[in-house]
Design a protein around this motif. Structure first.
Motif, PDB file in Angstrom:
ATOM      1  N   PRO A 158      70.746  11.841  36.259  1.00 22.49           N
ATOM      2  CA  PRO A 158      69.781  11.921  37.551  1.00 22.49           C
ATOM      3  C   PRO A 158      69.582  13.308  38.144  1.00 22.49           C
ATOM      4  O   PRO A 158      70.371  13.959  38.185  1.00 22.49           O
ATOM      5  CB  PRO A 158      70.445  10.764  38.569  1.00 22.49           C
ATOM      6  CG  PRO A 158      71.261   9.997  37.672  1.00 22.49           C
ATOM      7  CD  PRO A 158      71.836  10.780  36.575  1.00 22.49           C
ATOM      8  N   ALA A 159      68.312  13.341  38.640  1.00 24.07           N
ATOM      9  CA  ALA A 159      68.073  14.652  39.328  1.00 24.07           C
ATOM     10  C   ALA A 159      68.958  15.173  40.278  1.00 24.07           C
ATOM     11  O   ALA A 159      69.036  16.289  40.716  1.00 24.07           O
ATOM     12  CB  ALA A 159      66.476  14.477  39.790  1.00 24.07           C
ATOM     13  N   SER A 160      69.473  14.198  40.984  1.00 23.52           N
ATOM     14  CA  SER A 160      70.365  14.718  42.095  1.00 23.52           C
ATOM     15  C   SER A 160      71.829  15.316  41.582  1.00 23.52           C
ATOM     16  O   SER A 160      72.422  16.083  42.589  1.00 23.52           O
ATOM     17  CB  SER A 160      70.882  13.171  42.918  1.00 23.52           C
ATOM     18  OG  SER A 160      71.429  12.455  42.223  1.00 23.52           O
ATOM     19  N   ALA A 161      72.113  15.001  40.275  1.00 25.63           N
ATOM     20  CA  ALA A 161      73.333  15.492  39.640  1.00 25.63           C
ATOM     21  C   ALA A 161      73.308  17.028  39.495  1.00 25.63           C
ATOM     22  O   ALA A 161      72.015  17.440  39.171  1.00 25.63           O
ATOM     23  CB  ALA A 161      73.598  14.797  38.444  1.00 25.63           C
ATOM     24  N   ALA A 162      74.380  17.803  39.547  1.00 26.59           N
ATOM     25  CA  ALA A 162      74.272  19.252  39.383  1.00 26.59           C
ATOM     26  C   ALA A 162      74.230  19.543  37.938  1.00 26.59           C
ATOM     27  O   ALA A 162      74.609  18.776  37.057  1.00 26.59           O
ATOM     28  CB  ALA A 162      75.636  19.872  39.763  1.00 26.59           C
TER      29      ALA A 162
ATOM     30  N   GLU B  17      77.082  23.380  38.531  1.00 31.34           N
ATOM     31  CA  GLU B  17      78.616  23.099  38.091  1.00 31.34           C
ATOM     32  C   GLU B  17      78.936  24.149  36.968  1.00 31.34           C
ATOM     33  O   GLU B  17      78.067  24.096  35.965  1.00 31.34           O
ATOM     34  CB  GLU B  17      79.017  21.673  37.613  1.00 31.34           C
ATOM     35  CG  GLU B  17      80.221  21.407  37.325  1.00 31.34           C
ATOM     36  CD  GLU B  17      80.409  20.045  36.987  1.00 31.34           C
ATOM     37  OE1 GLU B  17      81.785  19.978  36.288  1.00 31.34           O
ATOM     38  OE2 GLU B  17      79.659  19.215  37.067  1.00 31.34           O
ATOM     39  N   VAL B  18      79.977  25.153  37.067  1.00 31.82           N
ATOM     40  CA  VAL B  18      80.160  25.970  36.135  1.00 31.82           C
ATOM     41  C   VAL B  18      81.455  25.919  35.374  1.00 31.82           C
ATOM     42  O   VAL B  18      82.386  25.715  35.968  1.00 31.82           O
ATOM     43  CB  VAL B  18      80.234  27.231  36.793  1.00 31.82           C
ATOM     44  CG1 VAL B  18      80.162  28.477  36.163  1.00 31.82           C
ATOM     45  CG2 VAL B  18      78.941  27.551  37.859  1.00 31.82           C
ATOM     46  N   ALA B  19      81.476  26.383  34.130  1.00 28.84           N
ATOM     47  CA  ALA B  19      82.792  26.617  33.311  1.00 28.84           C
ATOM     48  C   ALA B  19      82.494  27.960  32.615  1.00 28.84           C
ATOM     49  O   ALA B  19      81.326  28.430  32.567  1.00 28.84           O
ATOM     50  CB  ALA B  19      82.812  25.298  32.265  1.00 28.84           C
ATOM     51  N   THR B  20      83.685  28.446  32.284  1.00 27.98           N
ATOM     52  CA  THR B  20      83.371  29.992  31.695  1.00 27.98           C
ATOM     53  C   THR B  20      84.413  29.853  30.582  1.00 27.98           C
ATOM     54  O   THR B  20      85.512  29.133  30.226  1.00 27.98           O
ATOM     55  CB  THR B  20      84.172  30.909  32.905  1.00 27.98           C
ATOM     56  OG1 THR B  20      85.389  30.751  33.012  1.00 27.98           O
ATOM     57  CG2 THR B  20      83.288  30.741  34.183  1.00 27.98           C
TER      58      THR B  20
END
Length: 234
Positions: free
Chosen positions: A5-9, A35-38
């Motif tokens: 859904p559009a509300s999800a990051a 939301e980030v991973a590296t």
């Protein structure tokens, strides 16, 4: 790019062996709500990606263990990452490096030094296009032995399904929708990649070559010095 859904990051995987760049990108991405991973190299990125399932991958080219070009190819070989948006961030601005990146399956290419605001604008455009409903299209094109299902993103030749990545499919479908009309490279870039993505005209040549390898040489004809057209005569 398939997303919940559009509300999800939206999830972004940052892959670079320079910790300062990773920190800069992670800070700006999180500030924008991603939301980030590296990962510090391509091999680690391939370990993280299946669990994290990123919508967007920011990928350096020159890295230890596995470079960005090879990592991109391996990601694209996995069905779940066929439509993931992959953007290269690199200090290498030579044309051959850019062509190699797109040949490996990249969607975009941005030279360092990175300007965070410009990058965030680029990613916002990607998310905006992903969320906009697609314009209505004719469902199926039957032409010159090919059946092109534009809603199902599928191509069939004599009943055999041919798998094409999204940009290759869009290029083939666009040309087939107007058989015999000649399109210049700039016009194809405008219609397939849009104004928000900055790529070389050579990118069109790379994608045409890859489409020809899969559906046959004769479907797309080169008009020397002008561009390409779909050939409906054979």
């Amino acid at each position: 790019m398939q997303h919940s859904p559009a509300s999800a990051a939206y999830k972004v995987l940052v892959v670079d062996d320079d910790p300062d760049i990773v920190e800069l990108l992670e800070y700006n991405l999180r500030k924008e709500g991603y939301e980030v991973a590296t990962a510090a190299d391509g091999r680690k990125a391939l370990e993280i990606a299946p669990q994290f399932e990123p919508d967007i991958v920011l990928l350096d080219v020159m890295m230890p263990h596995l470079d960005g070009i090879a990592a991109c190819r391996e990601l694209r070989a996995l069905p779940r990452f066929k439509d993931t948006y992959i953007l290269f961030l690199t200090a290498r601005s030579e044309e051959f490096s850019e062509v190699a990146a797109f040949d490996a399956g990249a969607d975009d290419y941005l030279s360092k030094p990175i300007k965070p605001r410009a990058l965030m604008s680029r990613l916002a455009a990607v998310v905006r296009r992903d969320r906009e409903p697609a314009a209505p299209l004719s469902d199926v094109i039957d032409i010159n032995g090919l059946r092109i299902d534009r809603t199902g993103f599928a191509v069939y030749q004599d009943g055999r399904k041919i798998s094409l990545p999204k940009k290759e499919f869009e290029l083939l479908a666009f040309l087939a929708a107007a058989p015999h009309k000649v399109f210049g490279r700039d016009e194809l870039l405008q219609n397939i990649w849009g104004n928000d993505v900055f790529v070389l005209a050579r990118t069109v040549d790379v994608h045409v070559r890859k489409v020809r390898e899969k559906v046959g040489e004769h479907h797309i004809q080169t008009i020397k010095g002008v561009g390409y057209k779909f050939n409906a005569d054979q």
